[in-house]
Design a protein around this motif. Structure first.
Motif, PDB file in Angstrom:
ATOM      1  N   ASP A 150       0.822  -1.213   0.000  1.00 21.91           N
ATOM      2  CA  ASP A 150       0.000   0.000   0.000  1.00 21.91           C
ATOM      3  C   ASP A 150       0.856   1.263   0.000  1.00 21.91           C
ATOM      4  N   ILE A 151       1.883   1.256  -0.835  1.00 21.01           N
ATOM      5  CA  ILE A 151       2.718   2.454  -0.986  1.00 21.01           C
ATOM      6  C   ILE A 151       2.347   3.233  -2.245  1.00 21.01           C
ATOM      7  N   VAL A 152       1.382   2.709  -3.019  1.00 23.96           N
ATOM      8  CA  VAL A 152       0.937   3.388  -4.246  1.00 23.96           C
ATOM      9  C   VAL A 152      -0.371   4.109  -3.930  1.00 23.96           C
ATOM     10  N   SER A 154      -0.440   7.969  -3.799  1.00 19.86           N
ATOM     11  CA  SER A 154      -0.440   9.378  -4.209  1.00 19.86           C
ATOM     12  C   SER A 154       0.221   9.513  -5.565  1.00 19.86           C
ATOM     13  N   SER A 155      -0.527   9.980  -6.559  1.00 20.61           N
ATOM     14  CA  SER A 155       0.020  10.104  -7.911  1.00 20.61           C
ATOM     15  C   SER A 155       1.199  11.065  -7.967  1.00 20.61           C
ATOM     16  N   VAL A 156       1.251  12.003  -7.029  1.00 21.88           N
ATOM     17  CA  VAL A 156       2.373  12.941  -6.983  1.00 21.88           C
ATOM     18  C   VAL A 156       3.684  12.210  -6.733  1.00 21.88           C
ATOM     19  N   ALA A 157       3.628  11.114  -5.970  1.00 28.14           N
ATOM     20  CA  ALA A 157       4.839  10.378  -5.591  1.00 28.14           C
ATOM     21  C   ALA A 157       5.228   9.289  -6.586  1.00 28.14           C
ATOM     22  N   TYR A 158       4.398   9.027  -7.603  1.00 30.10           N
ATOM     23  CA  TYR A 158       4.661   7.906  -8.499  1.00 30.10           C
ATOM     24  C   TYR A 158       5.998   8.017  -9.238  1.00 30.10           C
ATOM     25  N   PRO A 159       6.350   9.164  -9.809  1.00 28.93           N
ATOM     26  CA  PRO A 159       7.655   9.240 -10.498  1.00 28.93           C
ATOM     27  C   PRO A 159       8.829   8.942  -9.565  1.00 28.93           C
ATOM     28  N   ALA A 160       8.785   9.459  -8.334  1.00 29.68           N
ATOM     29  CA  ALA A 160       9.869   9.213  -7.381  1.00 29.68           C
ATOM     30  C   ALA A 160       9.910   7.750  -6.972  1.00 29.68           C
ATOM     31  N   LEU A 177       5.051  -6.279  -4.584  1.00 27.37           N
ATOM     32  CA  LEU A 177       4.316  -5.051  -4.360  1.00 27.37           C
ATOM     33  C   LEU A 177       2.847  -5.399  -4.168  1.00 27.37           C
ATOM     34  N   SER A 178       2.315  -5.107  -2.994  1.00 31.20           N
ATOM     35  CA  SER A 178       0.920  -5.389  -2.682  1.00 31.20           C
ATOM     36  C   SER A 178       0.157  -4.073  -2.620  1.00 31.20           C
ATOM     37  N   SER A 179      -0.885  -3.952  -3.434  1.00 31.99           N
ATOM     38  CA  SER A 179      -1.573  -2.667  -3.556  1.00 31.99           C
ATOM     39  C   SER A 179      -3.080  -2.844  -3.576  1.00 31.99           C
ATOM     40  N   GLU A 180      -3.752  -1.889  -2.979  1.00 32.33           N
ATOM     41  CA  GLU A 180      -5.199  -1.773  -3.172  1.00 32.33           C
ATOM     42  C   GLU A 180      -5.431  -0.762  -4.282  1.00 32.33           C
ATOM     43  N   LEU A 181      -6.062  -1.213  -5.356  1.00 32.42           N
ATOM     44  CA  LEU A 181      -6.262  -0.343  -6.507  1.00 32.42           C
ATOM     45  C   LEU A 181      -7.429   0.597  -6.261  1.00 32.42           C
ATOM     46  N   ARG A 182      -7.165   1.887  -6.409  1.00 31.84           N
ATOM     47  CA  ARG A 182      -8.179   2.916  -6.186  1.00 31.84           C
ATOM     48  C   ARG A 182      -8.184   3.870  -7.381  1.00 31.84           C
ATOM     49  N   LYS A 183      -9.311   3.978  -8.042  1.00 34.66           N
ATOM     50  CA  LYS A 183      -9.397   4.867  -9.200  1.00 34.66           C
ATOM     51  C   LYS A 183      -9.122   6.313  -8.817  1.00 34.66           C
ATOM     52  N   SER A 184      -9.458   6.682  -7.588  1.00 35.68           N
ATOM     53  CA  SER A 184      -9.339   8.081  -7.162  1.00 35.68           C
ATOM     54  C   SER A 184      -7.901   8.584  -7.183  1.00 35.68           C
ATOM     55  N   SER A 187      -4.094   4.647  -9.194  1.00 33.76           N
ATOM     56  CA  SER A 187      -3.256   3.475  -8.989  1.00 33.76           C
ATOM     57  C   SER A 187      -3.493   2.356 -10.011  1.00 33.76           C
ATOM     58  N   PRO A 188      -4.715   2.165 -10.551  1.00 36.80           N
ATOM     59  CA  PRO A 188      -4.855   1.150 -11.605  1.00 36.80           C
ATOM     60  C   PRO A 188      -3.973   1.447 -12.810  1.00 36.80           C
ATOM     61  N   SER A 189      -3.929   2.694 -13.231  1.00 39.02           N
ATOM     62  CA  SER A 189      -3.075   3.073 -14.362  1.00 39.02           C
ATOM     63  C   SER A 189      -1.605   2.913 -14.024  1.00 39.02           C
ATOM     64  N   PHE A 190      -1.224   3.214 -12.783  1.00 37.34           N
ATOM     65  CA  PHE A 190       0.160   3.052 -12.354  1.00 37.34           C
ATOM     66  C   PHE A 190       0.606   1.604 -12.536  1.00 37.34           C
ATOM     67  N   HIS A 191      -0.240   0.659 -12.115  1.00 37.87           N
ATOM     68  CA  HIS A 191       0.118  -0.743 -12.176  1.00 37.87           C
ATOM     69  C   HIS A 191      -0.023  -1.329 -13.583  1.00 37.87           C
ATOM     70  N   GLU A 192      -1.013  -0.871 -14.321  1.00 35.07           N
ATOM     71  CA  GLU A 192      -1.307  -1.486 -15.613  1.00 35.07           C
ATOM     72  C   GLU A 192      -0.569  -0.833 -16.773  1.00 35.07           C
ATOM     73  N   VAL A 193      -0.180   0.434 -16.620  1.00 38.34           N
ATOM     74  CA  VAL A 193       0.441   1.165 -17.726  1.00 38.34           C
ATOM     75  C   VAL A 193       1.876   1.578 -17.409  1.00 38.34           C
ATOM     76  N   LEU A 194       2.080   2.219 -16.267  1.00 41.09           N
ATOM     77  CA  LEU A 194       3.396   2.783 -15.968  1.00 41.09           C
ATOM     78  C   LEU A 194       4.414   1.714 -15.558  1.00 41.09           C
ATOM     79  N   LEU A 195       4.072   0.874 -14.593  1.00 42.95           N
ATOM     80  CA  LEU A 195       5.026  -0.141 -14.127  1.00 42.95           C
ATOM     81  C   LEU A 195       5.523  -1.059 -15.247  1.00 42.95           C
ATOM     82  N   PRO A 196       4.640  -1.545 -16.145  1.00 42.92           N
ATOM     83  CA  PRO A 196       5.112  -2.451 -17.200  1.00 42.92           C
ATOM     84  C   PRO A 196       6.109  -1.817 -18.170  1.00 42.92           C
ATOM     85  N   ARG A 197       6.263  -0.505 -18.159  1.00 45.49           N
ATOM     86  CA  ARG A 197       7.282   0.124 -19.007  1.00 45.49           C
ATOM     87  C   ARG A 197       8.687  -0.205 -18.523  1.00 45.49           C
ATOM     88  N   TYR A 198       8.809  -0.468 -17.224  1.00 45.70           N
ATOM     89  CA  TYR A 198      10.125  -0.641 -16.624  1.00 45.70           C
ATOM     90  C   TYR A 198      10.329  -2.008 -15.962  1.00 45.70           C
TER      91      TYR A 198
END
Length: 232
Positions: A150-152, A154-160, A177-184, A187-198
């Motif tokens: 549950d460290i994902v 705040s979208s502000v902190a995602y790049p860091a 990485l264990s996360s509760e996905l919250r649309k607000s 975090s779904p986009s972070f896990h499904e789009v951003l993380l798979p880039r790296y």
């Protein structure tokens, strides 16, 4: 005034630090891998989300239990340790664990370490301040495992967070990485789009009826099961 409910203190220093604070302390008990954990939470101590045990952390601990994971002989770092529940279990399961969070959270972590980690095992656990994207390069890159629950949030902190994960994992660490996905919070986009880039990302567990998912990851271009190269 501090209220302490049912805490078993193994350290006079820890108790003294609590009494000097304005926190209200609550204790929760958990059972994982035949270990009984007592996790204290410092409420009203300006710790924000870090003063709670989130379902993502419990789910990750349950995953270690279900899979009979051992960290014996492995170097482990936990990001955003919060109450310390995940890192403490990893230590009890044999790991050489570095637990990290922002500086104001460390007293809570150290207190829970004093409650749960036998003196004979204390040499295998460290508690250090780590602010993502700022001082992560003060840490080595020889970890076998990187943990986060549950460290994902705040979208502000995602790049860091991405920058820190990429640095720490550059020699082939396995990331849980264990996360509760919250649309607000995106975090779904972070896990499904951003993380798979790296990272190579695999869903290995999920909490039934909840949007809590455990990912097993490795940095793209590394093989997490290969022996770690020595750091020059």
């Amino acid at each position: 005034m501090t209220t302490v409910e049912g805490l078993d203190r193994s350290s006079d220093e820890a108790l003294e630090g609590i009494c000097k604070s304005s926190a209200i302390i609550y204790e929760n008990k958990y059972e994982f891998c035949r270990y009984s954990l007592k996790i204290a939470r410092f409420i009203n101590a300006n710790l924000g989300f870090s003063a709670y045990v989130w379902e993502a952390g419990v789910t990750l601990c349950r995953y270690f239990e279900k899979e009979k994971i051992s960290f014996t002989g492995k170097k482990v770092i936990e990001l955003g340790s919060g109450t310390g529940i995940v890192g403490i279990l990893a230590t009890l399961l044999g790991g050489d664990v570095t637990m990290t969070d922002k500086p104001n959270i460390l007293n809570q972590i150290e207190n829970n370490v004093s409650i749960n980690i036998p003196t004979a095992c204390r040499h295998r656990i460290k508690v250090r301040a780590l602010t993502w994207g700022k001082n992560h390069t003060d840490f080595p890159t020889v970890y076998d495992f990187i943990l986060g629950s549950d460290i994902v949030y705040s979208s502000v902190a995602y790049p860091a967070l991405i920058e820190t994960l990429r640095y720490l994992a550059r020699q082939g660490a396995t990331i849980y990485l264990s996360s509760e996905l919250r649309k607000s919070n995106g975090s779904p986009s972070f896990h499904e789009v951003l993380l798979p880039r790296y990272f190579n990302c695999q869903i290995v567990d999920r909490l039934e009826g909840k949007d809590v998912i455990v990912y097993k990851m490795s940095k793209i271009g590394t093989t997490p099961d290969d022996p770690l190269p020595s750091q020059e």
